[in-house]
Design a protein around this motif. Structure first.
Motif, PDB file in Angstrom:
ATOM      1  N   SER A 128       0.809  -1.224   0.000  1.00 32.11           N
ATOM      2  CA  SER A 128       0.000   0.000   0.000  1.00 32.11           C
ATOM      3  C   SER A 128       0.839   1.268   0.000  1.00 32.11           C
ATOM      4  O   SER A 128       0.332   2.343  -0.285  1.00 32.11           O
ATOM      5  N   GLY A 129       2.102   1.147   0.370  1.00 41.36           N
ATOM      6  CA  GLY A 129       2.961   2.329   0.452  1.00 41.36           C
ATOM      7  C   GLY A 129       2.798   3.108   1.745  1.00 41.36           C
ATOM      8  O   GLY A 129       3.415   4.142   1.934  1.00 41.36           O
ATOM      9  N   ARG A 130       1.971   2.611   2.653  1.00 40.01           N
ATOM     10  CA  ARG A 130       1.744   3.296   3.922  1.00 40.01           C
ATOM     11  C   ARG A 130       2.805   2.922   4.948  1.00 40.01           C
ATOM     12  O   ARG A 130       3.418   1.862   4.870  1.00 40.01           O
ATOM     13  N   SER A 131       2.994   3.811   5.906  1.00 37.41           N
ATOM     14  CA  SER A 131       3.905   3.517   7.011  1.00 37.41           C
ATOM     15  C   SER A 131       3.306   4.038   8.301  1.00 37.41           C
ATOM     16  O   SER A 131       2.482   4.955   8.295  1.00 37.41           O
ATOM     17  N   GLN A 132       3.728   3.425   9.405  1.00 34.58           N
ATOM     18  CA  GLN A 132       3.236   3.802  10.732  1.00 34.58           C
ATOM     19  C   GLN A 132       4.407   3.782  11.693  1.00 34.58           C
ATOM     20  O   GLN A 132       5.305   2.961  11.563  1.00 34.58           O
ATOM     21  N   ARG A 133       4.373   4.675  12.670  1.00 35.60           N
ATOM     22  CA  ARG A 133       5.457   4.786  13.644  1.00 35.60           C
ATOM     23  C   ARG A 133       5.023   4.201  14.981  1.00 35.60           C
ATOM     24  O   ARG A 133       3.893   4.427  15.424  1.00 35.60           O
ATOM     25  N   PHE A 134       5.960   3.452  15.621  1.00 34.64           N
ATOM     26  CA  PHE A 134       5.663   2.827  16.896  1.00 34.64           C
ATOM     27  C   PHE A 134       6.803   3.047  17.883  1.00 34.64           C
ATOM     28  O   PHE A 134       7.966   3.149  17.501  1.00 34.64           O
ATOM     29  N   SER A 135       6.469   3.045  19.150  1.00 33.97           N
ATOM     30  CA  SER A 135       7.453   3.186  20.223  1.00 33.97           C
ATOM     31  C   SER A 135       8.207   1.869  20.401  1.00 33.97           C
ATOM     32  O   SER A 135       7.751   0.812  19.948  1.00 33.97           O
ATOM     33  N   PRO A 136       9.355   1.897  21.086  1.00 31.75           N
ATOM     34  CA  PRO A 136      10.092   0.651  21.346  1.00 31.75           C
ATOM     35  C   PRO A 136       9.267  -0.399  22.100  1.00 31.75           C
ATOM     36  O   PRO A 136       9.379  -1.596  21.810  1.00 31.75           O
ATOM     37  N   ALA A 137       8.439   0.026  23.048  1.00 32.14           N
ATOM     38  CA  ALA A 137       7.630  -0.937  23.807  1.00 32.14           C
ATOM     39  C   ALA A 137       6.617  -1.637  22.905  1.00 32.14           C
ATOM     40  O   ALA A 137       6.415  -2.849  23.007  1.00 32.14           O
ATOM     41  N   VAL A 138       5.981  -0.885  22.014  1.00 31.39           N
ATOM     42  CA  VAL A 138       5.025  -1.478  21.087  1.00 31.39           C
ATOM     43  C   VAL A 138       5.758  -2.356  20.076  1.00 31.39           C
ATOM     44  O   VAL A 138       5.272  -3.419  19.685  1.00 31.39           O
ATOM     45  N   TYR A 139       6.959  -1.931  19.679  1.00 32.08           N
ATOM     46  CA  TYR A 139       7.761  -2.740  18.756  1.00 32.08           C
ATOM     47  C   TYR A 139       8.065  -4.115  19.352  1.00 32.08           C
ATOM     48  O   TYR A 139       8.051  -5.121  18.629  1.00 32.08           O
ATOM     49  N   LYS A 140       8.341  -4.162  20.650  1.00 36.89           N
ATOM     50  CA  LYS A 140       8.589  -5.456  21.287  1.00 36.89           C
ATOM     51  C   LYS A 140       7.395  -6.382  21.115  1.00 36.89           C
ATOM     52  O   LYS A 140       7.538  -7.569  20.847  1.00 36.89           O
ATOM     53  N   PHE A 141       6.193  -5.818  21.260  1.00 35.06           N
ATOM     54  CA  PHE A 141       4.969  -6.605  21.081  1.00 35.06           C
ATOM     55  C   PHE A 141       4.853  -7.060  19.628  1.00 35.06           C
ATOM     56  O   PHE A 141       4.636  -8.239  19.359  1.00 35.06           O
ATOM     57  N   ILE A 142       5.020  -6.130  18.692  1.00 33.45           N
ATOM     58  CA  ILE A 142       4.901  -6.461  17.271  1.00 33.45           C
ATOM     59  C   ILE A 142       5.964  -7.488  16.870  1.00 33.45           C
ATOM     60  O   ILE A 142       5.695  -8.398  16.101  1.00 33.45           O
ATOM     61  N   GLY A 143       7.162  -7.323  17.405  1.00 31.58           N
ATOM     62  CA  GLY A 143       8.255  -8.224  17.070  1.00 31.58           C
ATOM     63  C   GLY A 143       8.015  -9.668  17.485  1.00 31.58           C
ATOM     64  O   GLY A 143       8.591 -10.587  16.900  1.00 31.58           O
ATOM     65  N   LEU A 144       7.172  -9.881  18.465  1.00 30.54           N
ATOM     66  CA  LEU A 144       6.858 -11.236  18.926  1.00 30.54           C
ATOM     67  C   LEU A 144       5.684 -11.868  18.176  1.00 30.54           C
ATOM     68  O   LEU A 144       5.410 -13.055  18.346  1.00 30.54           O
ATOM     69  N   MET A 145       4.993 -11.070  17.371  1.00 28.48           N
ATOM     70  CA  MET A 145       3.817 -11.584  16.652  1.00 28.48           C
ATOM     71  C   MET A 145       4.277 -12.456  15.478  1.00 28.48           C
ATOM     72  O   MET A 145       4.487 -11.970  14.377  1.00 28.48           O
ATOM     73  N   ASP A 146       4.422 -13.743  15.733  1.00 27.06           N
ATOM     74  CA  ASP A 146       4.905 -14.657  14.704  1.00 27.06           C
ATOM     75  C   ASP A 146       3.880 -15.712  14.305  1.00 27.06           C
ATOM     76  O   ASP A 146       4.190 -16.637  13.557  1.00 27.06           O
ATOM     77  N   GLY A 147       2.656 -15.591  14.820  1.00 24.11           N
ATOM     78  CA  GLY A 147       1.606 -16.545  14.462  1.00 24.11           C
ATOM     79  C   GLY A 147       1.615 -17.812  15.286  1.00 24.11           C
ATOM     80  O   GLY A 147       0.886 -18.754  14.976  1.00 24.11           O
ATOM     81  N   THR A 148       2.410 -17.843  16.354  1.00 22.27           N
ATOM     82  CA  THR A 148       2.447 -19.041  17.205  1.00 22.27           C
ATOM     83  C   THR A 148       1.935 -18.787  18.611  1.00 22.27           C
ATOM     84  O   THR A 148       1.665 -19.730  19.339  1.00 22.27           O
ATOM     85  N   ARG A 149       1.811 -17.518  19.000  1.00 24.61           N
ATOM     86  CA  ARG A 149       1.388 -17.172  20.368  1.00 24.61           C
ATOM     87  C   ARG A 149       0.121 -16.327  20.342  1.00 24.61           C
ATOM     88  O   ARG A 149      -0.095 -15.549  19.418  1.00 24.61           O
ATOM     89  N   THR A 150      -0.659 -16.461  21.392  1.00 23.99           N
ATOM     90  CA  THR A 150      -1.863 -15.650  21.512  1.00 23.99           C
ATOM     91  C   THR A 150      -1.491 -14.228  21.934  1.00 23.99           C
ATOM     92  O   THR A 150      -0.379 -13.980  22.413  1.00 23.99           O
ATOM     93  N   VAL A 151      -2.433 -13.330  21.776  1.00 23.58           N
ATOM     94  CA  VAL A 151      -2.228 -11.948  22.209  1.00 23.58           C
ATOM     95  C   VAL A 151      -1.942 -11.918  23.707  1.00 23.58           C
ATOM     96  O   VAL A 151      -1.080 -11.159  24.162  1.00 23.58           O
ATOM     97  N   GLN A 152      -2.615 -12.736  24.474  1.00 23.81           N
ATOM     98  CA  GLN A 152      -2.374 -12.794  25.918  1.00 23.81           C
ATOM     99  C   GLN A 152      -0.934 -13.212  26.209  1.00 23.81           C
ATOM    100  O   GLN A 152      -0.264 -12.614  27.049  1.00 23.81           O
ATOM    101  N   GLN A 153      -0.435 -14.232  25.527  1.00 24.82           N
ATOM    102  CA  GLN A 153       0.940 -14.679  25.723  1.00 24.82           C
ATOM    103  C   GLN A 153       1.943 -13.600  25.319  1.00 24.82           C
ATOM    104  O   GLN A 153       2.948 -13.394  25.993  1.00 24.82           O
ATOM    105  N   LEU A 154       1.655 -12.904  24.217  1.00 25.30           N
ATOM    106  CA  LEU A 154       2.526 -11.820  23.771  1.00 25.30           C
ATOM    107  C   LEU A 154       2.569 -10.711  24.812  1.00 25.30           C
ATOM    108  O   LEU A 154       3.638 -10.217  25.171  1.00 25.30           O
ATOM    109  N   TRP A 155       1.390 -10.326  25.309  1.00 26.31           N
ATOM    110  CA  TRP A 155       1.316  -9.230  26.272  1.00 26.31           C
ATOM    111  C   TRP A 155       2.016  -9.614  27.576  1.00 26.31           C
ATOM    112  O   TRP A 155       2.737  -8.803  28.159  1.00 26.31           O
ATOM    113  N   ASP A 156       1.835 -10.851  28.016  1.00 25.46           N
ATOM    114  CA  ASP A 156       2.514 -11.318  29.225  1.00 25.46           C
ATOM    115  C   ASP A 156       4.033 -11.237  29.068  1.00 25.46           C
ATOM    116  O   ASP A 156       4.740 -10.791  29.972  1.00 25.46           O
ATOM    117  N   ALA A 157       4.540 -11.666  27.908  1.00 27.70           N
ATOM    118  CA  ALA A 157       5.989 -11.639  27.663  1.00 27.70           C
ATOM    119  C   ALA A 157       6.520 -10.205  27.639  1.00 27.70           C
ATOM    120  O   ALA A 157       7.575  -9.913  28.218  1.00 27.70           O
TER     121      ALA A 157
END
Length: 144
Positions: free
Chosen positions: A44-73
């Motif tokens: 799409s050519g779009r971009s979005q900016r995120f903080s380091p804390a949110v990046y940690k969450f996004i970086g763990l989103m690999d399709g193997t863990r639930t949102v709850q597990q990601l947030w806990d980590a």
């Protein structure tokens, strides 16, 4: 205004298993002596900016863990800098609306998978607003 750490809507997303689409990349940038992460969508050519804390969450989103597990980590690692549950919910909505997110089910399916009558289709329309009135009419017409 400071967000509360917990959200009453958390149950709606806690069991989703998210991952980023393959056409999305994240780049680290330093701007005014602060670190930011830029999510770039090459389709799409779009971009979005995120903080380091949110990046940690996004970086763990690999399709193997639930949102709850990601947030806990993330909360265990980042402590006070971790995103609040409402912030994570907004993030997931933002990524979903930008078509940058894949989950095992969309939140609307999770919330309304039991819709089997015109009444529940009308409830869907009321809960989701005017965009879903068309869907509600279609569901009512086909007796879903």
């Amino acid at each position: 205004m400071v967000d509360s750490l917990f959200s009453p809507s958390w149950y709606r997303v806690a069991d989703l298993v998210p991952r980023l689409r393959s056409h999305v990349e994240i780049h680290r940038h330093e701007y005014r002596d602060r670190i930011w992460y830029i999510l770039q969508d090459h389709v799409s050519g779009r971009s979005q900016r995120f903080s380091p804390a949110v990046y940690k969450f996004i970086g763990l989103m690999d399709g193997t863990r639930t949102v709850q597990q990601l947030w806990d980590a993330v909360t265990e690692e980042a402590g006070d800098q971790a995103p609040a549950q409402d912030e994570v919910i907004r993030l997931l909505g933002q990524l979903h609306s930008a078509d940058a997110l894949i989950t095992d089910a969309t939140p609307i399916v999770v919330n309304y998978s039991g819709a089997t009558s015109a009444k529940s289709a009308a409830q869907l329309s009321n809960d989701c607003g005017p965009r879903w009135q068309f869907v509600s009419r279609c569901l009512t017409q086909i007796n879903f």
